[in-house]
Write an enzyme that holds these catalytic residues in place. Structure first.
Site, PDB file in Angstrom:
ATOM      1  N   GLY A 122       7.400   5.130   7.428  1.00  0.00           N
ATOM      2  CA  GLY A 122       6.544   6.309   7.487  1.00  0.00           C
ATOM      3  C   GLY A 122       6.835   7.092   8.742  1.00  0.00           C
ATOM      4  CB  SER A 123       4.996   9.791  10.290  1.00  0.00           C
ATOM      5  OG  SER A 123       3.708   9.219  10.401  1.00  0.00           O
ATOM      6  CD  GLN A 174       4.774  18.653   5.701  1.00  0.00           C
ATOM      7  OE1 GLN A 174       3.954  18.572   6.612  1.00  0.00           O
ATOM      8  NE2 GLN A 174       6.062  18.429   5.887  1.00  0.00           N
ATOM      9  CE  LYS A 200      -1.676   2.727   2.971  1.00  0.00           C
ATOM     10  NZ  LYS A 200      -1.628   3.941   2.139  1.00  0.00           N
ATOM     11  CB  CYS A 250      13.837   9.353   6.342  1.00  0.00           C
ATOM     12  SG  CYS A 250      14.730   8.294   5.233  1.00  0.00           S
ATOM     13  CD  GLU A 293       9.977  13.220  10.124  1.00  0.00           C
ATOM     14  OE1 GLU A 293       8.963  12.699  10.590  1.00  0.00           O
ATOM     15  OE2 GLU A 293      10.647  12.725   9.208  1.00  0.00           O
ATOM     16  CD  GLU A 340      13.578   5.709  18.400  1.00  0.00           C
ATOM     17  OE1 GLU A 340      13.140   5.840  19.543  1.00  0.00           O
ATOM     18  OE2 GLU A 340      13.521   4.650  17.779  1.00  0.00           O
TER      19      GLU A 340
HETATM   20  P1  NAD Z   1       2.871   8.534   7.022  1.00  0.00           P
HETATM   21  O1  NAD Z   1       3.273   7.896   8.295  1.00  0.00           O
HETATM   22  O2  NAD Z   1       1.784   9.530   7.060  1.00  0.00           O
HETATM   23  O3  NAD Z   1       2.407   7.402   5.995  1.00  0.00           O
HETATM   24  C1  NAD Z   1       3.264   6.319   5.667  1.00  0.00           C
HETATM   25  C2  NAD Z   1       2.400   5.181   5.173  1.00  0.00           C
HETATM   26  O4  NAD Z   1       1.668   4.662   6.263  1.00  0.00           O
HETATM   27  C3  NAD Z   1       1.366   5.617   4.139  1.00  0.00           C
HETATM   28  O5  NAD Z   1       1.205   4.615   3.163  1.00  0.00           O
HETATM   29  C4  NAD Z   1       0.121   5.785   4.971  1.00  0.00           C
HETATM   30  O6  NAD Z   1      -1.073   5.670   4.235  1.00  0.00           O
HETATM   31  C5  NAD Z   1       0.286   4.633   5.953  1.00  0.00           C
HETATM   32  N1  NAD Z   1      -0.474   4.803   7.194  1.00  0.00           N
HETATM   33  C6  NAD Z   1      -0.756   5.956   7.833  1.00  0.00           C
HETATM   34  N2  NAD Z   1      -1.494   5.692   8.934  1.00  0.00           N
HETATM   35  C7  NAD Z   1      -1.656   4.349   8.993  1.00  0.00           C
HETATM   36  C8  NAD Z   1      -2.341   3.464   9.879  1.00  0.00           C
HETATM   37  N3  NAD Z   1      -2.976   3.929  10.936  1.00  0.00           N
HETATM   38  N4  NAD Z   1      -2.307   2.145   9.617  1.00  0.00           N
HETATM   39  C9  NAD Z   1      -1.650   1.666   8.533  1.00  0.00           C
HETATM   40  N5  NAD Z   1      -0.993   2.455   7.657  1.00  0.00           N
HETATM   41  C10 NAD Z   1      -0.997   3.778   7.880  1.00  0.00           C
HETATM   42  O7  NAD Z   1       4.203   9.127   6.353  1.00  0.00           O
HETATM   43  P2  NAD Z   1       4.305   9.953   5.019  1.00  0.00           P
HETATM   44  O8  NAD Z   1       3.789  11.333   5.286  1.00  0.00           O
HETATM   45  O9  NAD Z   1       3.757   9.186   3.875  1.00  0.00           O
HETATM   46  O10 NAD Z   1       5.899  10.016   4.813  1.00  0.00           O
HETATM   47  C11 NAD Z   1       6.729  10.844   5.545  1.00  0.00           C
HETATM   48  C12 NAD Z   1       7.301  10.111   6.740  1.00  0.00           C
HETATM   49  O11 NAD Z   1       8.005   8.961   6.307  1.00  0.00           O
HETATM   50  C13 NAD Z   1       8.309  10.936   7.529  1.00  0.00           C
HETATM   51  O12 NAD Z   1       8.049  10.784   8.900  1.00  0.00           O
HETATM   52  C14 NAD Z   1       9.654  10.315   7.160  1.00  0.00           C
HETATM   53  O13 NAD Z   1      10.659  10.443   8.149  1.00  0.00           O
HETATM   54  C15 NAD Z   1       9.267   8.907   6.962  1.00  0.00           C
HETATM   55  N6  NAD Z   1      10.241   8.208   6.127  1.00  0.00           N
HETATM   56  C16 NAD Z   1      11.147   7.396   6.743  1.00  0.00           C
HETATM   57  C17 NAD Z   1      12.098   6.748   5.993  1.00  0.00           C
HETATM   58  C18 NAD Z   1      13.113   5.869   6.660  1.00  0.00           C
HETATM   59  O14 NAD Z   1      13.897   5.272   6.032  1.00  0.00           O
HETATM   60  N7  NAD Z   1      13.125   5.766   7.921  1.00  0.00           N
HETATM   61  C19 NAD Z   1      12.123   6.886   4.601  1.00  0.00           C
HETATM   62  C20 NAD Z   1      11.189   7.715   4.002  1.00  0.00           C
HETATM   63  C21 NAD Z   1      10.246   8.367   4.781  1.00  0.00           C
END
Ligand code: NAD
Length: 492
Positions: A228-229, A334, A175, A287, A385, A253
């Site tokens: 993700g976040s 954002q 997804k 990230c 962040e 983290e």
């Molecule tokens: P996000 O957390 O909003 O979403 C990430 C993914 O999770 C999306 O597909 C989203 O639909 C899904 N998601 C959100 N809530 C969910 C839930 N309750 N249950 C299941 N899935 C859910 O992040 P974003 O805004 O898409 O991306 C930015 C974030 O990603 C930043 O925090 C960044 O640091 C992080 N990121 C981390 C890395 C890494 O390597 N650590 C790499 C790229 C991005």
């Protein structure tokens, strides 16, 4: 390149059955709609998982080199269309064309490297105390794995989860985020064209709350790789932690608040170029972006001056325009969040801090590269962040204080130092509390064969041998070929 407008479920392209519409637009021209489609529902998740369950036995039984050939073909297809794919990434994520080209190249390298791993898929031959016995390990796939990706690396990040998962023999349901989901659909179409059997990979459009959660609670999804976040990670973790075989939690983290330490003896010209690149490449939406500069007071004035001039000289605009250094922020909300955080912050605003609307930029979500000087290390803007083109500068008196400030952060994925002092370099590599360190280079960067992950997370993010380890389990096998009853027994 047109984006597919449907989910890819069990080998067919079809509309989801949710009431929700997934709509993604070009962040440089927000009136340009790129994907508009009905999202997937929990029923579609069930269908995708059922297809993955039924495809699993035969995909698992497919020899690893044959699975690798599929990845190799996807890499070749991507290479033959790299320019169009990069252009698609620029349209939907906003990053500049060279940046998007580098992302596509990275995806090709990931696919190629993991294709190679299919040929090297192996275990270990083990010594044993038992005569006439052969002992060895094999690594076996887990089953159906759930993959959830963010929007900021919309083409390569799906590849770096899909490639290790599939080459190891798993089947997968992915997804992508609701922003910039079209690139993941393009990935699915490449796998389809490369001859991947139906059901081995599904890609579902939809929100985290609807599709992500339905995946998380599905009992047939055996492992989860999420990027993700921190907030989304927490929600997911609550749902799945009690039942999953393996967890690959990258986010807690992993959010970017990565620090660059600058010491007084550094090459300031090299450092300024690196800091600007680390902070503002990909609009700071990485990230691993450098969002904190921790600088020794002795060179702080000079460095802030260089950085201010450098930030003001960056050309902001649509990623397709030639000569543009920095594209838009992904979305209007954002952008507002970033502007509000900067407006609230205590510190000297020396560059940016505003939306850019001139030269047609009012059609999109552009922000001037922003630098805040004299930010206290415990200020919210230095700890939370932001995920945008905002750099804070914290002045310190010496190396020890710099290290203390760098390590005192809830988000520690990457770190960097600029110095010519060999002892400080070694001190830094041993004591910096981050998982990816760079010396005399900014915080960003990584290759397919190098582990990639944040601190105090349960796993790494799919790359390198560690990625294959995540998507497999070890089995230890004893083959007694002597035909005689064992006289010797090992304990247990
Ligand atoms: P996000 O957390 O909003 O979403 C990430 C993914 O999770 C999306 O597909 C989203 O639909 C899904 N998601 C959100 N809530 C969910 C839930 N309750 N249950 C299941 N899935 C859910 O992040 P974003 O805004 O898409 O991306 C930015 C974030 O990603 C930043 O925090 C960044 O640091 C992080 N990121 C981390 C890395 C890494 O390597 N650590 C790499 C790229 C991005």
């Amino acid at each position: 390149m047109q984006f597919p407008q449907k989910s890819f479920i069990g080998g067919t392209w079809r509309d989801g059955r949710s009431q929700a519409i997934v709509r993604s637009v070009d962040p440089a021209r927000s009136d340009e709609v790129l994907v508009e489609a009905r999202g997937a529902s929990a029923d579609d998740v069930n269908d995708a998982v059922a297809a993955a369950v039924s495809a699993y036995p035969s995909w698992r039984a497919t020899p690893a080199p044959e699975r690798a050939r599929v990845l190799g073909r996807v890499a070749e297809l991507a290479r033959s269309r790299a320019d169009e794919l990069a252009s698609a990434v620029t349209f939907e994520e906003g990053k500049t064309l060279p940046d998007a080209r580098a992302e596509v190249e990275k995806a090709i390298e990931i696919l190629s490297w993991f294709a190679g791993e299919g040929w090297r898929h192996t275990g270990r031959m083990l010594a044993t105390d038992v005569p006439d016995t052969m002992a060895y390990t094999v690594r076996e796939p887990l089953g159906v794995v759930g993959l959830i990706t963010p929007w900021n690396v919309p083409f390569a990040l799906p590849c770096w989860k899909i490639a290790p998962a599939l080459v190891a023999g798993n089947t997968a349901v992915l997804k992508p985020a609701t922003f910039a989901p079209g690139s993941a659909l393009l990935v699915a179409s490449l796998f389809e064209e490369a001859g991947l059997p139906a059901g081995v990979l599904s890609v579902l459009l939809g929100s985290g709350a609807e599709v992500g959660q339905a995946m998380a609670v599905h009992p047939d999804v055996k492992a989860f790789s999420f990027t993700g976040s921190p907030g989304a990670r927490e929600k997911l973790y609550d749902l799945v932690s009690h039942r999953l075989a393996r967890l690959d939690w990258i986010a807690p983290e992993a959010g970017g608040k990565n620090a660059i330490i600058l010491l007084r003896d550094a090459d300031l010209e090299l450092a300024a170029a690196g800091i600007l690149h680390g902070a503002f490449a990909s609009t700071g939406q990485r990230c691993t972006a450098a969002s904190r500069l921790i600088v020794e007071e002795a060179v702080a004035d000079e460095m802030v001056e260089r950085l201010t001039a450098g930030a003001n000289a960056l050309k902001v605009g649509a990623g397709h325009e030639p000569g543009v250094d920095m594209g838009p922020v992904i979305d209007g909300r954002q952008l507002q969040r970033l502007l509000d955080a900067v407006a609230r912050a205590n510190g000297d605003l020396v560059a940016g801090g505003r939306r850019k609307t001139e030269d047609g930029m009012s059609r999109g979500w552009f922000m001037a590269p922003t630098i805040l000087d004299r930010v206290a290390p415990d200020a919210p803007i230095a700890r939370e962040e932001l995920f945008g083109p905002v750099l804070t500068v914290t002045r310190v008196s010496d190396f020890e204080e710099a290290l203390r400030v760098a390590n005192d952060s809830p988000h520690r994925l990457a770190g960097a130092i600029y110095t010519r002092d060999a002892e400080r370099i070694m001190q830094f590599t041993q004591r910096a509390d981050a998982r990816m360190l760079h010396v005399n280079a900014p915080t960003i960067g990584g290759e397919p064969h190098q582990p990639y992950g944040g601190i105090r997370t349960a796993g790494v993010q799919g790359l390198a041998r560690e990625g294959l380890d995540f998507f497999t389990e070890v089995k230890t096998v004893f083959v007694d070929w002597g035909g005689a009853r064992r006289k010797q027994q090992t304990y247990y």
